[in-house]
Design an enzyme around this catalytic site. Structure first.
Site, short mmCIF file in Angstrom:
data_model
loop_
_atom_site.label_atom_id
_atom_site.label_comp_id
_atom_site.label_asym_id
_atom_site.label_seq_id
_atom_site.Cartn_x
_atom_site.Cartn_y
_atom_site.Cartn_z
N ASN A 1 -5.60 3.97 2.60
CA ASN A 1 -4.47 4.89 2.69
C ASN A 1 -3.51 4.54 1.56
O ASN A 1 -2.81 3.53 1.64
CB ASN A 1 -3.78 4.75 4.05
N TRP A 2 -3.52 5.37 0.53
CA TRP A 2 -2.71 5.05 -0.65
C TRP A 2 -1.25 5.46 -0.50
O TRP A 2 -0.44 5.18 -1.40
CB TRP A 2 -3.32 5.71 -1.89
N LYS A 3 -0.91 6.19 0.56
CA LYS A 3 0.48 6.61 0.75
C LYS A 3 0.96 7.36 -0.50
O LYS A 3 0.17 8.09 -1.10
CB LYS A 3 1.34 5.39 1.11
N HIS B 1 0.69 8.77 11.25
CA HIS B 1 0.98 7.45 10.69
C HIS B 1 2.41 7.05 11.09
O HIS B 1 3.30 7.91 11.18
CB HIS B 1 0.83 7.48 9.17
N GLU C 1 4.70 5.84 9.46
CA GLU C 1 5.71 6.27 8.50
C GLU C 1 6.10 7.72 8.75
O GLU C 1 7.26 8.11 8.56
CB GLU C 1 5.21 6.03 7.07
N GLU D 1 -2.18 0.53 14.38
CA GLU D 1 -1.38 -0.07 13.31
C GLU D 1 -0.05 -0.55 13.88
O GLU D 1 0.90 0.23 13.99
CB GLU D 1 -1.12 0.95 12.20
N GLY E 1 2.63 -3.49 5.68
CA GLY E 1 3.32 -3.80 4.42
C GLY E 1 4.16 -5.05 4.48
O GLY E 1 4.97 -5.28 3.59
N SER F 1 -1.55 -4.97 6.88
CA SER F 1 -1.76 -6.15 6.03
C SER F 1 -3.20 -6.67 6.05
O SER F 1 -3.43 -7.88 5.99
CB SER F 1 -0.76 -7.26 6.40
N GLY G 1 -3.58 -0.31 3.40
CA GLY G 1 -2.59 0.19 2.44
C GLY G 1 -2.67 -0.62 1.14
O GLY G 1 -3.54 -0.41 0.30
N GLY G 2 -1.76 -1.57 1.00
CA GLY G 2 -1.58 -2.31 -0.26
C GLY G 2 -2.87 -2.85 -0.87
O GLY G 2 -3.10 -2.72 -2.07
P1 13P Z 1 -0.65 -2.27 4.52
O1 13P Z 1 -2.15 -2.56 4.46
O2 13P Z 1 -0.02 -2.18 3.17
O3 13P Z 1 0.03 -3.19 5.47
O4 13P Z 1 -0.51 -0.78 5.14
C1 13P Z 1 -1.18 -0.48 6.31
C2 13P Z 1 -1.10 0.97 6.55
O5 13P Z 1 -0.04 1.50 6.87
C3 13P Z 1 -2.32 1.77 6.37
O6 13P Z 1 -2.17 3.04 6.89
#
Ligand code: 13P
Length: 254
Positions: free
Chosen positions: A9-11, A95, A97, A167, A173, A212, A233-234
């Protein structure tokens, strides 16, 4: 048998050019993998280029959001038929967010999941508690409410096809991954809730862990019986790092 599903998930990161550069580096690293499903969820603006690049690849494309409406006067929204043009297999909904920053409710998320399924795109439905909720011992209540609300529009016979992403908001993050024990406890709870609501077909639903995830912790997380993949994500932003996560079985003992 639940096939592991590893999703990036690159956001709001990577332009279309950057997406193309990632895929050019990533695809040669993973092309031989058949026993794990790989999914990339770039921003909307990268879907066109990515779908062309993935045409002959075994990597699936996902969007990060979709409108709950079919079409009409909804400025700034993207409809499910627009996603179909880019051969999206999956789309992330709910999500944290989107829930936290844009006020998305379980009802809205359930409408989005139903809209996707009726157009043969599979939803990845995210759930998870905040730190405050965990510390107040409300994790399971929150998960139960989010699950029943967000899946209310999902027909029972489609439950095996959808993906749930657990999540915990405090792990996103932050570098603070849930331990395998904490994650497995939540996943087992989610599994029990699915089976309680939809019977044995809930055993087939894949439940991803997100928060993470990185090459160093993916092996131990994936050993847990109810963890069927990761939403990353990251650590999914670099080809080398995400390909290590995809090949999680090779990360043991490192
Ligand atoms: P991180 O892997 O950066 O913690 O993000 C997780 C995430 O929100 C994936 O949707």
């Amino acid at each position: 048998m639940r096939t592991p599903i590893m999703a990036a998930n690159w956001k709001m990161q990577k332009t279309a050019d950057e997406t193309a550069a990632f895929l050019a580096g990533f695809l040669p690293l993973v092309e031989t993998t058949a026993d794990v499903e790989i999914v990339i969820a770039p921003p909307f603006t990268s879907l066109d280029r990515a779908s062309q690049q993935l045409r002959n690849a075994s990597v699936h494309l996902s969007a990060q959001n979709v409108s709950n409406e079919e079409k009409g006067a909804f400025t700034g929204e993207i409809s499910v038929s627009m996603l179909q043009e880019f051969s999206c297999t999956y789309t992330i909904v709910g999500h944290s967010e989107r829930r936290g920053l844009y006020g998305e409710t379980d009802t809205l998320i359930s409408q989005k999941a139903a809209m996707l399924l009726s157009h043969e795109i599979l939803p990845i439905v995210c759930v998870g508690e905040t730190l405050e909720e965990r510390e107040a011992d409300r994790t399971f209540d929150v998960l139960r409410t989010q699950l029943s609300g967000s899946l209310a529009g999902v027909p029972a016979e489609r439950v095996p096809e959808i993906v749930i992403a657990y999540e915990p908001v405090w792990a996103i993050g932050t570098g603070k991954t849930a331990t395998p024990e904490i994650a497995q406890e939540a996943h087992a709870f989610i599994r029990r809730e699915l089976v309680a609501s939809w019977g044995e077909s809930g055993q087939q639903t894949r439940i991803q862990y997100g928060g993470s995830v990185k090459p160093e912790n993916v092996f131990d997380l994936m050993k847990c019986p109810d963890i069927d993949g990761a939403l990353v994500g990251g650590a999914s932003l670099e080809p080398d790092s995400f390909s290590k996560i995809v090949h999680f079985e090779q990360q043991g003992g490192e």
